[in-house]
Design an enzyme around this catalytic site. Structure first.
Site, PDB file in Angstrom:
ATOM      1  N   GLY A  28      21.406 -18.515  29.029  1.00 23.55           N
ATOM      2  CA  GLY A  28      22.798 -18.743  28.654  1.00 23.55           C
ATOM      3  C   GLY A  28      23.481 -19.720  29.593  1.00 23.55           C
ATOM      4  O   GLY A  28      22.907 -20.160  30.592  1.00 23.55           O
ATOM      5  N   SER A  29      24.736 -20.025  29.285  1.00 27.44           N
ATOM      6  CA  SER A  29      25.445 -21.080  30.003  1.00 27.44           C
ATOM      7  C   SER A  29      25.690 -20.732  31.468  1.00 27.44           C
ATOM      8  O   SER A  29      25.643 -21.609  32.338  1.00 27.44           O
ATOM      9  CB  SER A  29      26.782 -21.387  29.313  1.00 27.44           C
ATOM     10  N   GLY A  83      23.653 -13.691  32.676  1.00 27.37           N
ATOM     11  CA  GLY A  83      25.042 -13.680  32.240  1.00 27.37           C
ATOM     12  C   GLY A  83      25.288 -12.525  31.283  1.00 27.37           C
ATOM     13  O   GLY A  83      24.428 -11.671  31.070  1.00 27.37           O
ATOM     14  N   ALA A  84      26.471 -12.493  30.685  1.00 26.82           N
ATOM     15  CA  ALA A  84      26.803 -11.465  29.701  1.00 26.82           C
ATOM     16  C   ALA A  84      27.882 -12.002  28.763  1.00 26.82           C
ATOM     17  O   ALA A  84      28.674 -12.870  29.144  1.00 26.82           O
ATOM     18  CB  ALA A  84      27.291 -10.189  30.382  1.00 26.82           C
ATOM     19  N   GLY A  97      24.253 -13.256  22.745  1.00 20.92           N
ATOM     20  CA  GLY A  97      24.903 -14.349  22.039  1.00 20.92           C
ATOM     21  C   GLY A  97      24.016 -15.580  21.923  1.00 20.92           C
ATOM     22  O   GLY A  97      24.110 -16.347  20.970  1.00 20.92           O
ATOM     23  N   GLY A  98      23.123 -15.738  22.909  1.00 27.74           N
ATOM     24  CA  GLY A  98      22.200 -16.865  22.884  1.00 27.74           C
ATOM     25  C   GLY A  98      20.892 -16.564  22.167  1.00 27.74           C
ATOM     26  O   GLY A  98      20.041 -17.444  22.034  1.00 27.74           O
ATOM     27  N   GLU A 104      15.502 -10.564  27.548  1.00 24.73           N
ATOM     28  CA  GLU A 104      16.439 -10.271  28.641  1.00 24.73           C
ATOM     29  C   GLU A 104      16.397  -8.793  29.014  1.00 24.73           C
ATOM     30  O   GLU A 104      16.407  -8.433  30.195  1.00 24.73           O
ATOM     31  CB  GLU A 104      17.857 -10.678  28.243  1.00 24.73           C
ATOM     32  N   LYS A 122      35.044 -12.597  30.332  1.00 21.75           N
ATOM     33  CA  LYS A 122      34.034 -11.683  29.782  1.00 21.75           C
ATOM     34  C   LYS A 122      34.352 -10.211  30.067  1.00 21.75           C
ATOM     35  O   LYS A 122      33.684  -9.324  29.531  1.00 21.75           O
ATOM     36  CB  LYS A 122      32.645 -12.023  30.351  1.00 21.75           C
TER      37      LYS A 122
END
Length: 230
Positions: A28-29, A83-84, A97-98, A104, A122
């Site tokens: 993720g980003s 991330g989350a 989301g990704g 994960e 978030k």
């Protein structure tokens, strides 16, 4: 501004990494920033061995010469940094989301610690505003959808169920060859009960509720980094 905040949170997580650690690399980003920062340390001679949670993360790590392995070779990790999409009470998470939620979760569960990095947007009081990703087997899709719609009704979901599509309009396929339904609950007041109900559906491979996995979160906001421990 958000990218700067994400990088600040990633830098805090990097401070926990010691030479020789076995790490899970998230997707993720925000996780991308952590991989970039870790790659800069590796270029200076810092030694780690990492398991990526997606093909995208694996490609990024290889481009930075970060040494990679897998859970067959190395079944136990010291820490995973990821991330989350949402961080709720007790560091319960929504992820996926990704589209990498299955890998994960496998990698996080194989780690002594899961550390989440995020920006303040978030943080939520109750999980569910972000659509919950549910990874499903392509076989029996119609039957699985009916069961999922029943569960949404049972848990008073505010929205519906949507099969994830790519920007080109094709069905999204995960690295494991599965599909993803995104379920809009609006509010998840019983995350453990929902988790159990979803996993009882034969066609469900896994879902994006990460409960009892995250030990610490570094959350970057306008007033700096806040640390949350489970």
């Amino acid at each position: 501004m958000n990218e700067d905040l994400k990088r600040e949170a990633a830098a805090m997580a990097l401070l926990e990494v010691r030479p020789g650690m076995k790490l899970g690399l998230g997707t993720g980003s925000t996780a991308r920033h952590f991989v970039d920062l870790l790659g800069a340390r590796v270029a200076e001679g810092f030694e780690v061995l990492c398991v990526p949670t997606s093909e995208v993360t694996a490609a990024q790590a290889r481009s930075l010469n970060i040494p990679l392995t897998d859970l067959e070779t190395l079944p136990h990790l010291d820490m995973t940094v990821d991330g989350a999409d949402e961080i709720g009470p007790g560091l319960a998470l929504i992820k996926g989301g990704g589209g990498a939620l299955l890998r994960e979760k496998i990698v996080a569960a194989a780690s002594d610690r899961m550390v989440v990095i995020a920006d303040a947007s978030k943080m939520v009081e109750t999980l569910g505003r972000f659509p919950l990703p549910i990874e499903v087997n392509a076989f029996g899709l119609g039957a699985t959808q009916i069961e999922l719609e029943r569960i949404l009704k049972q848990f008073d979901a505010e929205g519906g169920l949507a099969l994830r599509k790519t920007k080109a309009g094709e069905t999204f396929v995960t690295d494991g060859g599965h599909y993803i339904f995104d379920a809009l609950f609006g509010r998840i007041s019983q995350p453990k009960a929902l988790s159990d109900a979803l996993l009882e559906v034969p066609g469900v491979v896994q879902h994006g509720l990460f409960l009892g996995l995250c030990q610490r979160a570094y959350v970057a906001g306008a007033d700096g980094i806040k640390t949350y421990d489970a």
